[in-house]
Motif scaffolding. Structure first.
Motif, PDB file in Angstrom:
ATOM      1  N   ASP A 144       0.838  -1.205   0.000  1.00 21.00           N
ATOM      2  CA  ASP A 144       0.000   0.000   0.000  1.00 21.00           C
ATOM      3  C   ASP A 144       0.870   1.251   0.000  1.00 21.00           C
ATOM      4  OD1 ASP A 144       0.759  -0.112   2.689  1.00 21.00           O
ATOM      5  OD2 ASP A 144      -1.204  -0.875   3.348  1.00 21.00           O
ATOM      6  N   ASN A 145       2.169   1.066  -0.159  1.00 14.84           N
ATOM      7  CA  ASN A 145       3.104   2.189  -0.259  1.00 14.84           C
ATOM      8  C   ASN A 145       4.333   1.705  -1.035  1.00 14.84           C
ATOM      9  OD1 ASN A 145       3.655   5.024   1.223  1.00 14.84           O
ATOM     10  ND2 ASN A 145       5.591   3.929   1.007  1.00 14.84           N
ATOM     11  N   ALA A 146       4.795   2.524  -1.978  1.00 17.08           N
ATOM     12  CA  ALA A 146       5.957   2.111  -2.783  1.00 17.08           C
ATOM     13  C   ALA A 146       6.889   3.282  -3.024  1.00 17.08           C
ATOM     14  CB  ALA A 146       5.484   1.559  -4.128  1.00 17.08           C
ATOM     15  N   HIS A 147       8.175   3.025  -2.846  1.00 18.17           N
ATOM     16  CA  HIS A 147       9.211   3.985  -3.230  1.00 18.17           C
ATOM     17  C   HIS A 147      10.064   3.345  -4.317  1.00 18.17           C
ATOM     18  CE1 HIS A 147       8.613   5.732   0.995  1.00 18.17           C
ATOM     19  NE2 HIS A 147       8.217   6.641   0.143  1.00 18.17           N
ATOM     20  N   VAL A 148      10.284   4.084  -5.385  1.00 18.84           N
ATOM     21  CA  VAL A 148      11.054   3.528  -6.499  1.00 18.84           C
ATOM     22  C   VAL A 148      12.112   4.540  -6.928  1.00 18.84           C
ATOM     23  CG1 VAL A 148      10.933   2.498  -8.808  1.00 18.84           C
ATOM     24  CG2 VAL A 148       8.923   2.398  -7.313  1.00 18.84           C
ATOM     25  N   MET A 149      13.371   4.085  -6.980  1.00 20.20           N
ATOM     26  CA  MET A 149      14.454   4.907  -7.542  1.00 20.20           C
ATOM     27  C   MET A 149      14.675   4.463  -8.983  1.00 20.20           C
ATOM     28  SD  MET A 149      17.173   4.836  -4.399  1.00 20.20           S
ATOM     29  CE  MET A 149      18.523   5.453  -5.365  1.00 20.20           C
ATOM     30  N   MET A 150      14.734   5.438  -9.893  1.00 17.26           N
ATOM     31  CA  MET A 150      14.769   5.084 -11.311  1.00 17.26           C
ATOM     32  C   MET A 150      15.981   5.717 -12.009  1.00 17.26           C
ATOM     33  SD  MET A 150      10.688   5.500 -12.137  1.00 17.26           S
ATOM     34  CE  MET A 150      10.607   7.258 -11.875  1.00 17.26           C
ATOM     35  N   ARG A 151      16.508   4.971 -12.971  1.00 17.58           N
ATOM     36  CA  ARG A 151      17.565   5.488 -13.846  1.00 17.58           C
ATOM     37  C   ARG A 151      17.061   5.463 -15.275  1.00 17.58           C
ATOM     38  NH1 ARG A 151      23.658   3.546 -12.348  1.00 17.58           N
ATOM     39  NH2 ARG A 151      23.416   4.280 -10.214  1.00 17.58           N
ATOM     40  N   TYR A 152      17.093   6.638 -15.886  1.00 18.60           N
ATOM     41  CA  TYR A 152      16.639   6.732 -17.267  1.00 18.60           C
ATOM     42  C   TYR A 152      17.828   6.654 -18.217  1.00 18.60           C
ATOM     43  CZ  TYR A 152      12.056   8.318 -15.579  1.00 18.60           C
ATOM     44  OH  TYR A 152      10.834   8.405 -14.985  1.00 18.60           O
ATOM     45  N   GLU A 153      17.565   6.267 -19.458  1.00 20.73           N
ATOM     46  CA  GLU A 153      18.624   6.276 -20.481  1.00 20.73           C
ATOM     47  C   GLU A 153      19.190   7.689 -20.579  1.00 20.73           C
ATOM     48  OE1 GLU A 153      17.009   2.803 -23.500  1.00 20.73           O
ATOM     49  OE2 GLU A 153      17.252   4.837 -24.268  1.00 20.73           O
ATOM     50  N   GLY A 154      20.479   7.799 -20.709  1.00 22.51           N
ATOM     51  CA  GLY A 154      21.110   9.113 -20.808  1.00 22.51           C
ATOM     52  C   GLY A 154      21.548   9.648 -19.458  1.00 22.51           C
ATOM     53  N   GLY A 155      21.161   8.978 -18.373  1.00 28.40           N
ATOM     54  CA  GLY A 155      21.701   9.345 -17.061  1.00 28.40           C
ATOM     55  C   GLY A 155      20.767  10.087 -16.135  1.00 28.40           C
ATOM     56  N   ALA A 156      19.595  10.519 -16.611  1.00 29.99           N
ATOM     57  CA  ALA A 156      18.671  11.207 -15.690  1.00 29.99           C
ATOM     58  C   ALA A 156      18.211  10.227 -14.615  1.00 29.99           C
ATOM     59  CB  ALA A 156      17.472  11.746 -16.464  1.00 29.99           C
ATOM     60  N   ARG A 157      17.902  10.798 -13.443  1.00 27.17           N
ATOM     61  CA  ARG A 157      17.437   9.981 -12.321  1.00 27.17           C
ATOM     62  C   ARG A 157      15.980  10.322 -12.004  1.00 27.17           C
ATOM     63  NH1 ARG A 157      22.262   8.470 -13.214  1.00 27.17           N
ATOM     64  NH2 ARG A 157      23.572   7.635 -11.538  1.00 27.17           N
ATOM     65  N   GLY A 158      15.293   9.370 -11.375  1.00 23.78           N
ATOM     66  CA  GLY A 158      13.904   9.637 -10.994  1.00 23.78           C
ATOM     67  C   GLY A 158      13.574   9.019  -9.653  1.00 23.78           C
ATOM     68  N   LEU A 159      12.612   9.625  -8.982  1.00 24.64           N
ATOM     69  CA  LEU A 159      12.066   9.063  -7.736  1.00 24.64           C
ATOM     70  C   LEU A 159      10.561   9.034  -7.876  1.00 24.64           C
ATOM     71  CD1 LEU A 159      13.590  10.575  -4.471  1.00 24.64           C
ATOM     72  CD2 LEU A 159      13.636   8.194  -5.225  1.00 24.64           C
ATOM     73  N   LEU A 160       9.969   7.878  -7.594  1.00 31.12           N
ATOM     74  CA  LEU A 160       8.519   7.740  -7.707  1.00 31.12           C
ATOM     75  C   LEU A 160       7.985   7.227  -6.373  1.00 31.12           C
ATOM     76  CD1 LEU A 160       6.580   6.201 -10.676  1.00 31.12           C
ATOM     77  CD2 LEU A 160       6.090   5.403  -8.360  1.00 31.12           C
ATOM     78  N   TRP A 161       6.916   7.862  -5.912  1.00 28.53           N
ATOM     79  CA  TRP A 161       6.252   7.429  -4.675  1.00 28.53           C
ATOM     80  C   TRP A 161       4.779   7.218  -4.985  1.00 28.53           C
ATOM     81  CZ3 TRP A 161       3.838  11.270  -0.824  1.00 28.53           C
ATOM     82  CH2 TRP A 161       3.292  10.603   0.273  1.00 28.53           C
ATOM     83  N   SER A 162       4.274   6.033  -4.644  1.00 27.44           N
ATOM     84  CA  SER A 162       2.821   5.826  -4.698  1.00 27.44           C
ATOM     85  C   SER A 162       2.379   5.341  -3.327  1.00 27.44           C
ATOM     86  CB  SER A 162       2.439   4.803  -5.775  1.00 27.44           C
ATOM     87  OG  SER A 162       2.967   3.529  -5.483  1.00 27.44           O
TER      88      SER A 162
END
Ligand code: NAI
Length: 387
Positions: free
Chosen positions: A236-254
Protein backbone atom coordinates in the motif's frame (compact mmCIF):
# COMPACT_ATOMS: atom_id res chain seq x y z
CA UNK A 1 -12.37 14.72 -44.75
CA UNK A 2 -15.50 12.54 -44.48
CA UNK A 3 -18.40 13.52 -42.21
CA UNK A 4 -17.66 12.46 -38.65
CA UNK A 5 -20.74 10.90 -37.17
CA UNK A 6 -20.57 10.35 -33.39
CA UNK A 7 -18.94 7.02 -32.64
CA UNK A 8 -21.05 4.31 -31.01
CA UNK A 9 -19.66 3.26 -27.64
CA UNK A 10 -20.25 0.05 -25.71
CA UNK A 11 -19.21 -0.47 -22.13
CA UNK A 12 -18.24 -3.50 -20.05
CA UNK A 13 -18.41 -2.95 -16.29
CA UNK A 14 -19.12 0.42 -14.75
CA UNK A 15 -22.56 -0.52 -13.41
CA UNK A 16 -24.41 0.35 -10.22
CA UNK A 17 -21.99 1.47 -7.48
CA UNK A 18 -18.90 1.17 -9.68
CA UNK A 19 -16.42 4.03 -9.84
CA UNK A 20 -14.72 4.66 -13.14
CA UNK A 21 -17.53 3.68 -15.52
CA UNK A 22 -19.46 6.82 -14.55
CA UNK A 23 -16.45 8.99 -15.34
CA UNK A 24 -16.16 7.31 -18.77
CA UNK A 25 -19.82 8.01 -19.45
CA UNK A 26 -19.53 11.70 -18.56
CA UNK A 27 -16.20 12.15 -20.34
CA UNK A 28 -17.34 10.44 -23.52
CA UNK A 29 -20.39 12.75 -23.74
CA UNK A 30 -18.62 16.05 -23.25
CA UNK A 31 -17.57 16.75 -26.84
CA UNK A 32 -20.39 14.95 -28.63
CA UNK A 33 -18.01 12.54 -30.36
CA UNK A 34 -19.40 9.41 -28.68
CA UNK A 35 -22.84 7.96 -27.91
CA UNK A 36 -23.17 5.17 -25.36
CA UNK A 37 -25.51 2.68 -27.04
CA UNK A 38 -24.73 -0.75 -25.55
CA UNK A 39 -23.40 -2.30 -22.40
CA UNK A 40 -22.78 -5.33 -20.20
CA UNK A 41 -22.42 -3.24 -17.09
CA UNK A 42 -22.14 -5.68 -14.25
CA UNK A 43 -20.72 -9.04 -13.26
CA UNK A 44 -24.30 -9.81 -12.17
CA UNK A 45 -26.32 -9.91 -15.45
CA UNK A 46 -29.63 -8.76 -13.96
CA UNK A 47 -28.04 -5.87 -12.08
CA UNK A 48 -26.36 -4.92 -15.35
CA UNK A 49 -29.68 -4.95 -17.24
CA UNK A 50 -31.37 -2.90 -14.52
CA UNK A 51 -28.56 -0.38 -14.75
CA UNK A 52 -28.86 -0.20 -18.55
CA UNK A 53 -32.59 0.44 -18.21
CA UNK A 54 -31.94 3.27 -15.74
CA UNK A 55 -29.43 4.74 -18.25
CA UNK A 56 -32.16 4.67 -20.89
CA UNK A 57 -30.39 2.20 -23.19
CA UNK A 58 -32.28 0.26 -25.85
CA UNK A 59 -33.16 -3.05 -24.08
CA UNK A 60 -32.02 -4.91 -27.21
CA UNK A 61 -28.52 -3.59 -26.58
CA UNK A 62 -28.40 -4.30 -22.85
CA UNK A 63 -26.45 -7.51 -22.42
CA UNK A 64 -25.92 -9.88 -19.49
CA UNK A 65 -22.30 -10.68 -20.30
CA UNK A 66 -19.52 -9.26 -22.43
CA UNK A 67 -19.68 -12.40 -24.59
CA UNK A 68 -23.37 -11.63 -25.30
CA UNK A 69 -22.46 -8.02 -26.05
CA UNK A 70 -19.88 -9.11 -28.61
CA UNK A 71 -22.24 -11.62 -30.25
CA UNK A 72 -25.17 -9.19 -30.26
CA UNK A 73 -23.24 -6.19 -31.56
CA UNK A 74 -21.29 -8.17 -34.17
CA UNK A 75 -24.61 -9.14 -35.74
CA UNK A 76 -25.85 -5.53 -36.10
CA UNK A 77 -25.29 -3.14 -38.98
CA UNK A 78 -25.04 -0.27 -36.51
CA UNK A 79 -22.61 -2.17 -34.30
CA UNK A 80 -20.63 -0.28 -31.68
CA UNK A 81 -17.38 1.25 -32.95
CA UNK A 82 -15.49 0.72 -29.70
CA UNK A 83 -16.01 -0.77 -26.27
CA UNK A 84 -14.73 0.69 -23.00
CA UNK A 85 -13.48 -1.86 -20.48
CA UNK A 86 -14.20 -0.56 -16.97
CA UNK A 87 -13.81 -3.78 -14.97
CA UNK A 88 -11.24 -5.00 -12.43
CA UNK A 89 -7.74 -5.58 -13.82
CA UNK A 90 -7.73 -9.37 -14.22
CA UNK A 91 -10.67 -9.23 -16.63
CA UNK A 92 -9.10 -6.69 -19.02
CA UNK A 93 -7.18 -9.23 -21.07
CA UNK A 94 -9.92 -11.79 -21.79
CA UNK A 95 -12.45 -9.03 -22.54
CA UNK A 96 -10.05 -7.04 -24.76
CA UNK A 97 -8.92 -10.17 -26.63
CA UNK A 98 -12.51 -11.24 -27.32
CA UNK A 99 -13.36 -7.73 -28.57
CA UNK A 100 -10.33 -7.50 -30.85
CA UNK A 101 -10.95 -11.01 -32.19
CA UNK A 102 -14.43 -9.77 -33.16
CA UNK A 103 -12.96 -6.64 -34.84
CA UNK A 104 -13.98 -4.03 -32.27
CA UNK A 105 -11.79 -1.14 -31.22
CA UNK A 106 -11.08 -0.99 -27.49
CA UNK A 107 -10.69 1.64 -24.79
CA UNK A 108 -9.13 -0.14 -21.83
CA UNK A 109 -8.65 0.98 -18.28
CA UNK A 110 -5.21 0.90 -16.72
CA UNK A 111 -3.31 -1.16 -15.79
CA UNK A 112 -3.63 -2.75 -19.23
CA UNK A 113 -3.69 -6.24 -17.69
CA UNK A 114 -2.99 -7.94 -14.37
CA UNK A 115 0.06 -9.87 -15.64
CA UNK A 116 3.01 -9.10 -17.91
CA UNK A 117 2.30 -12.18 -19.99
CA UNK A 118 -1.20 -10.89 -20.76
CA UNK A 119 0.09 -7.38 -21.48
CA UNK A 120 2.63 -8.69 -24.00
CA UNK A 121 -0.05 -10.79 -25.68
CA UNK A 122 -2.56 -7.93 -25.79
CA UNK A 123 -0.10 -5.40 -27.17
CA UNK A 124 0.91 -7.88 -29.89
CA UNK A 125 -2.72 -8.51 -30.71
CA UNK A 126 -3.40 -4.79 -30.96
CA UNK A 127 -0.43 -4.35 -33.31
CA UNK A 128 -1.10 -7.31 -35.57
CA UNK A 129 -4.88 -6.81 -35.77
CA UNK A 130 -4.69 -3.08 -36.50
CA UNK A 131 -7.50 -2.47 -34.00
CA UNK A 132 -7.33 0.71 -31.97
CA UNK A 133 -6.52 0.11 -28.29
CA UNK A 134 -6.49 3.29 -26.20
CA UNK A 135 -5.55 3.18 -22.52
CA UNK A 136 -7.06 5.70 -20.09
CA UNK A 137 -4.00 7.13 -18.43
CA UNK A 138 -6.03 10.03 -17.07
CA UNK A 139 -3.21 12.46 -16.33
CA UNK A 140 -2.07 12.57 -19.95
CA UNK A 141 -5.39 14.24 -20.73
CA UNK A 142 -4.54 17.51 -18.96
CA UNK A 143 -3.60 20.47 -21.17
CA UNK A 144 -0.85 21.73 -18.86
CA UNK A 145 0.74 18.29 -18.82
CA UNK A 146 0.91 18.53 -22.62
CA UNK A 147 2.32 22.05 -22.31
CA UNK A 148 5.13 20.79 -20.07
CA UNK A 149 5.82 17.96 -22.50
CA UNK A 150 6.06 20.29 -25.49
CA UNK A 151 8.29 22.78 -23.67
CA UNK A 152 10.66 20.07 -22.43
CA UNK A 153 10.86 18.58 -25.93
CA UNK A 154 11.68 22.10 -27.26
CA UNK A 155 14.60 22.22 -24.83
CA UNK A 156 13.30 25.00 -22.58
CA UNK A 157 14.86 23.47 -19.46
CA UNK A 158 17.75 21.73 -21.22
CA UNK A 159 18.54 18.09 -20.55
CA UNK A 160 16.47 16.63 -17.72
CA UNK A 161 18.48 15.76 -14.63
CA UNK A 162 15.92 14.48 -12.14
CA UNK A 163 12.21 13.67 -12.13
CA UNK A 164 10.18 13.52 -8.92
CA UNK A 165 6.73 12.05 -9.37
CA UNK A 166 4.24 11.03 -6.73
CA UNK A 167 0.75 9.70 -6.42
CA UNK A 168 -0.39 9.68 -2.80
CA UNK A 169 -3.94 8.70 -1.83
CA UNK A 170 -5.49 8.25 1.60
CA UNK A 171 -8.64 6.19 1.08
CA UNK A 172 -7.07 2.82 2.00
CA UNK A 173 -5.39 3.98 5.23
CA UNK A 174 -7.53 1.44 7.13
CA UNK A 175 -8.64 -2.07 6.16
CA UNK A 176 -11.77 -0.93 4.31
CA UNK A 177 -11.52 -4.03 2.12
CA UNK A 178 -12.80 -6.02 5.13
CA UNK A 179 -15.73 -3.64 5.65
CA UNK A 180 -17.59 -4.06 2.40
CA UNK A 181 -15.72 -1.61 0.15
CA UNK A 182 -15.95 -3.30 -3.27
CA UNK A 183 -13.21 -1.21 -4.89
CA UNK A 184 -10.70 -1.93 -2.11
CA UNK A 185 -11.64 -5.63 -2.00
CA UNK A 186 -10.43 -6.52 -5.49
CA UNK A 187 -7.49 -4.09 -5.31
CA UNK A 188 -6.04 -6.01 -2.34
CA UNK A 189 -6.44 -9.41 -4.01
CA UNK A 190 -3.39 -10.34 -6.12
CA UNK A 191 -5.43 -12.61 -8.38
CA UNK A 192 -7.78 -9.79 -9.36
CA UNK A 193 -5.46 -6.82 -9.13
CA UNK A 194 -2.06 -8.18 -10.17
CA UNK A 195 1.14 -8.30 -8.07
CA UNK A 196 1.54 -4.56 -7.51
CA UNK A 197 -0.80 -2.98 -4.93
CA UNK A 198 -0.41 0.79 -4.80
CA UNK A 199 2.27 0.56 -7.48
CA UNK A 200 -0.04 -1.26 -9.91
CA UNK A 201 -3.10 0.83 -9.13
CA UNK A 202 -1.66 4.35 -9.07
CA UNK A 203 2.14 4.04 -9.40
CA UNK A 204 1.42 3.06 -12.99
CA UNK A 205 -0.24 6.47 -13.56
CA UNK A 206 2.80 8.24 -12.06
CA UNK A 207 5.22 6.23 -14.16
CA UNK A 208 3.32 7.02 -17.33
CA UNK A 209 3.06 10.72 -16.45
CA UNK A 210 6.81 11.06 -15.84
CA UNK A 211 7.76 9.26 -19.05
CA UNK A 212 5.12 11.09 -21.07
CA UNK A 213 6.22 14.57 -20.01
CA UNK A 214 9.97 14.04 -20.15
CA UNK A 215 10.16 11.65 -23.11
CA UNK A 216 12.73 9.70 -21.09
CA UNK A 217 12.98 5.94 -21.36
CA UNK A 218 13.48 3.95 -18.19
CA UNK A 219 16.63 1.86 -18.06
CA UNK A 220 16.61 0.35 -14.56
CA UNK A 221 15.05 0.71 -11.14
CA UNK A 222 15.24 -0.40 -7.56
CA UNK A 223 12.21 -0.48 -5.29
CA UNK A 224 11.11 -0.73 -1.68
CA UNK A 225 7.49 -1.74 -1.06
CA UNK A 226 5.62 -1.66 2.22
CA UNK A 227 2.36 -3.00 3.60
CA UNK A 228 1.24 -0.71 6.40
CA UNK A 229 -2.29 -1.98 6.93
CA UNK A 230 -2.25 -5.36 8.67
CA UNK A 231 -3.71 -8.33 6.82
CA UNK A 232 -3.00 -6.96 3.35
CA UNK A 233 -1.18 -9.11 0.80
CA UNK A 234 -0.16 -6.29 -1.56
CA UNK A 235 1.86 -3.11 -1.07
CA UNK A 236 0.00 0.00 0.00
CA UNK A 237 3.10 2.19 -0.26
CA UNK A 238 5.96 2.11 -2.78
CA UNK A 239 9.21 3.98 -3.23
CA UNK A 240 11.05 3.53 -6.50
CA UNK A 241 14.45 4.91 -7.54
CA UNK A 242 14.77 5.08 -11.31
CA UNK A 243 17.57 5.49 -13.85
CA UNK A 244 16.64 6.73 -17.27
CA UNK A 245 18.62 6.28 -20.48
CA UNK A 246 21.11 9.11 -20.81
CA UNK A 247 21.70 9.34 -17.06
CA UNK A 248 18.67 11.21 -15.69
CA UNK A 249 17.44 9.98 -12.32
CA UNK A 250 13.90 9.64 -10.99
CA UNK A 251 12.07 9.06 -7.74
CA UNK A 252 8.52 7.74 -7.71
CA UNK A 253 6.25 7.43 -4.68
CA UNK A 254 2.82 5.83 -4.70
CA UNK A 255 0.75 5.41 -1.57
CA UNK A 256 -2.79 4.43 -0.67
CA UNK A 257 -2.28 5.34 2.99
CA UNK A 258 -1.00 8.95 2.77
CA UNK A 259 -3.52 10.71 5.02
CA UNK A 260 -4.18 14.25 3.88
CA UNK A 261 -3.86 13.44 0.18
CA UNK A 262 -7.18 13.11 -1.60
CA UNK A 263 -5.58 12.77 -5.02
CA UNK A 264 -2.14 14.31 -4.71
CA UNK A 265 -0.59 13.57 -8.10
CA UNK A 266 2.47 15.78 -8.43
CA UNK A 267 5.22 15.98 -11.03
CA UNK A 268 8.45 17.93 -10.82
CA UNK A 269 11.03 17.87 -13.60
CA UNK A 270 14.42 19.49 -13.07
CA UNK A 271 16.66 20.23 -16.07
CA UNK A 272 19.98 21.96 -16.70
CA UNK A 273 18.36 25.36 -17.20
CA UNK A 274 15.08 25.25 -15.31
CA UNK A 275 12.24 23.19 -13.94
CA UNK A 276 8.54 22.49 -14.40
CA UNK A 277 6.13 21.56 -11.62
CA UNK A 278 2.53 20.42 -11.98
CA UNK A 279 0.10 19.47 -9.23
CA UNK A 280 -3.12 17.70 -10.19
CA UNK A 281 -5.19 19.46 -7.55
CA UNK A 282 -4.29 22.79 -9.25
CA UNK A 283 -4.28 21.46 -12.80
CA UNK A 284 -4.78 24.77 -14.58
CA UNK A 285 -1.28 25.96 -13.74
CA UNK A 286 2.20 24.91 -14.68
CA UNK A 287 5.06 26.36 -12.64
CA UNK A 288 8.19 27.20 -14.61
CA UNK A 289 11.40 28.22 -12.88
CA UNK A 290 14.23 29.27 -15.21
CA UNK A 291 17.89 29.49 -14.26
CA UNK A 292 17.53 33.09 -13.06
CA UNK A 293 14.94 31.97 -10.47
CA UNK A 294 12.13 34.23 -11.77
CA UNK A 295 9.25 31.84 -11.22
CA UNK A 296 6.44 31.91 -13.81
CA UNK A 297 2.94 30.54 -13.39
CA UNK A 298 1.81 29.45 -16.85
CA UNK A 299 -1.98 29.49 -17.06
CA UNK A 300 -4.19 27.14 -19.02
CA UNK A 301 -5.94 29.15 -21.71
CA UNK A 302 -3.12 31.68 -22.23
CA UNK A 303 -2.64 32.80 -25.84
CA UNK A 304 0.93 31.61 -26.31
CA UNK A 305 0.45 27.98 -25.31
CA UNK A 306 1.23 25.07 -27.59
CA UNK A 307 -1.21 23.65 -30.11
CA UNK A 308 -1.29 20.47 -27.99
CA UNK A 309 -2.47 22.35 -24.88
CA UNK A 310 -4.94 24.53 -26.81
CA UNK A 311 -6.52 21.50 -28.43
CA UNK A 312 -7.32 20.22 -24.92
CA UNK A 313 -8.82 23.47 -23.62
CA UNK A 314 -12.48 24.48 -23.79
CA UNK A 315 -12.93 27.48 -21.49
CA UNK A 316 -10.98 30.75 -21.09
CA UNK A 317 -8.50 31.18 -18.22
CA UNK A 318 -10.21 31.70 -14.88
CA UNK A 319 -12.95 29.19 -15.67
CA UNK A 320 -11.28 26.09 -14.24
CA UNK A 321 -11.12 22.81 -16.11
CA UNK A 322 -10.17 19.65 -14.31
CA UNK A 323 -10.51 15.90 -14.04
CA UNK A 324 -13.64 15.36 -16.14
CA UNK A 325 -12.33 17.58 -18.93
CA UNK A 326 -8.98 15.77 -18.88
CA UNK A 327 -10.77 12.45 -19.17
CA UNK A 328 -12.92 13.90 -21.95
CA UNK A 329 -9.73 14.92 -23.76
CA UNK A 330 -8.73 11.26 -23.84
CA UNK A 331 -12.10 10.34 -25.33
CA UNK A 332 -11.89 13.17 -27.87
CA UNK A 333 -8.36 12.03 -28.73
CA UNK A 334 -9.40 8.41 -29.14
CA UNK A 335 -12.26 9.47 -31.42
CA UNK A 336 -9.92 11.58 -33.54
CA UNK A 337 -7.39 8.73 -33.79
CA UNK A 338 -10.18 6.40 -34.95
CA UNK A 339 -11.55 8.94 -37.47
CA UNK A 340 -8.01 9.57 -38.80
CA UNK A 341 -7.35 5.87 -39.30
CA UNK A 342 -10.66 5.53 -41.14
CA UNK A 343 -9.90 8.58 -43.35
CA UNK A 344 -6.25 7.55 -43.87
CA UNK A 345 -4.87 10.87 -42.66
CA UNK A 346 -2.73 12.17 -39.81
CA UNK A 347 -4.73 12.90 -36.65
CA UNK A 348 -5.27 16.52 -35.56
CA UNK A 349 -3.53 17.66 -32.35
CA UNK A 350 -6.16 16.21 -29.99
CA UNK A 351 -5.60 12.74 -31.45
CA UNK A 352 -1.82 12.81 -31.24
CA UNK A 353 0.15 11.38 -28.33
CA UNK A 354 -2.81 9.50 -26.90
CA UNK A 355 -1.96 6.53 -24.66
CA UNK A 356 -2.07 3.23 -26.57
CA UNK A 357 -1.53 -0.47 -25.91
CA UNK A 358 2.25 -0.10 -26.00
CA UNK A 359 2.06 2.49 -23.19
CA UNK A 360 -0.13 0.06 -21.27
CA UNK A 361 2.41 -2.72 -21.77
CA UNK A 362 5.22 -0.47 -20.55
CA UNK A 363 3.17 0.28 -17.43
CA UNK A 364 2.65 -3.39 -16.61
CA UNK A 365 6.35 -4.13 -17.27
CA UNK A 366 7.22 -1.32 -14.84
CA UNK A 367 4.99 -2.75 -12.10
CA UNK A 368 6.47 -6.22 -12.58
CA UNK A 369 10.02 -4.83 -12.38
CA UNK A 370 9.16 -2.93 -9.18
CA UNK A 371 7.77 -6.02 -7.46
CA UNK A 372 10.67 -8.17 -8.72
CA UNK A 373 13.16 -5.61 -7.40
CA UNK A 374 11.49 -5.53 -4.00
CA UNK A 375 11.34 -9.30 -3.78
CA UNK A 376 15.06 -9.66 -4.63
CA UNK A 377 16.33 -9.46 -1.09
CA UNK A 378 20.01 -9.00 -1.97
CA UNK A 379 19.70 -5.33 -2.83
CA UNK A 380 23.22 -3.93 -2.40
CA UNK A 381 21.96 -0.35 -2.00
CA UNK A 382 20.02 -1.15 1.16
CA UNK A 383 22.65 -0.41 3.80
CA UNK A 384 21.78 -0.67 7.48
CA UNK A 385 22.49 2.48 9.49
CA UNK A 386 24.94 1.73 12.29
CA UNK A 387 23.82 4.35 14.81
P1 NAI B 1 -15.34 -1.07 -9.44
O1 NAI B 1 -15.18 -2.26 -8.56
O2 NAI B 1 -15.95 0.17 -8.90
O3 NAI B 1 -16.24 -1.47 -10.71
C1 NAI B 1 -16.02 -2.64 -11.45
C2 NAI B 1 -17.28 -2.91 -12.29
O4 NAI B 1 -17.00 -3.99 -13.18
C3 NAI B 1 -18.51 -3.35 -11.47
O5 NAI B 1 -19.65 -2.73 -12.02
C4 NAI B 1 -18.58 -4.86 -11.72
O6 NAI B 1 -19.88 -5.41 -11.58
C5 NAI B 1 -18.10 -4.91 -13.16
N1 NAI B 1 -17.60 -6.20 -13.62
C6 NAI B 1 -16.69 -7.01 -13.04
N2 NAI B 1 -16.49 -8.09 -13.81
C7 NAI B 1 -17.29 -7.96 -14.89
C8 NAI B 1 -17.54 -8.75 -16.04
N3 NAI B 1 -16.91 -9.90 -16.25
N4 NAI B 1 -18.44 -8.29 -16.95
C9 NAI B 1 -19.09 -7.14 -16.75
N5 NAI B 1 -18.88 -6.34 -15.69
C10 NAI B 1 -17.99 -6.76 -14.77
O7 NAI B 1 -13.92 -0.79 -10.05
P2 NAI B 1 -13.28 0.62 -10.48
O8 NAI B 1 -12.68 1.29 -9.31
O9 NAI B 1 -14.25 1.39 -11.29
O10 NAI B 1 -12.06 0.13 -11.40
C11 NAI B 1 -12.30 -0.48 -12.65
C12 NAI B 1 -11.03 -0.35 -13.52
O11 NAI B 1 -10.76 1.04 -13.72
C13 NAI B 1 -9.77 -0.92 -12.89
O12 NAI B 1 -8.98 -1.51 -13.88
C14 NAI B 1 -9.06 0.30 -12.29
O13 NAI B 1 -7.66 0.12 -12.23
C15 NAI B 1 -9.44 1.36 -13.29
N6 NAI B 1 -9.47 2.73 -12.72
C16 NAI B 1 -8.88 3.72 -13.44
C17 NAI B 1 -8.88 5.02 -13.00
C18 NAI B 1 -8.24 6.08 -13.84
O14 NAI B 1 -7.92 7.15 -13.33
N7 NAI B 1 -8.05 5.90 -15.12
C19 NAI B 1 -9.49 5.37 -11.71
C20 NAI B 1 -10.15 4.26 -11.05
C21 NAI B 1 -10.13 2.99 -11.55
Amino acid sequence: MSVQRPLRLGMVGGGQGAYIGGIHRMASRLDGKWRLVAGAFDVDPQRGRDFAAAEGLDPARSYGTYQDLIAGEAAREDRVDAVAICTPNFTHYPIAKALIDADFDVICEKPLTATLEDAIALERLARTSGRFVGVTYTYSGYPMVHEARVRIARGEIGAVRTVQVEYPLEWMATAIETQGNAQAAWRTDAKKNGRGGSIGDIGTHAYHLAGFVTGLKLEALTADLAIFVGGRALDDNAHVMMRYEGGARGLLWSSQVALGNSNGVRLRVFGERGSFQWFQEQPNELIYTPLDGRVQWIKRGADDLSEDAKARTRTPPGHPEGYLEAFANLYAGFAEAIYARRDKREPAAIGRNVPLAYDGLKGVAFVEAVVDSHEARDQPWLKPIAV
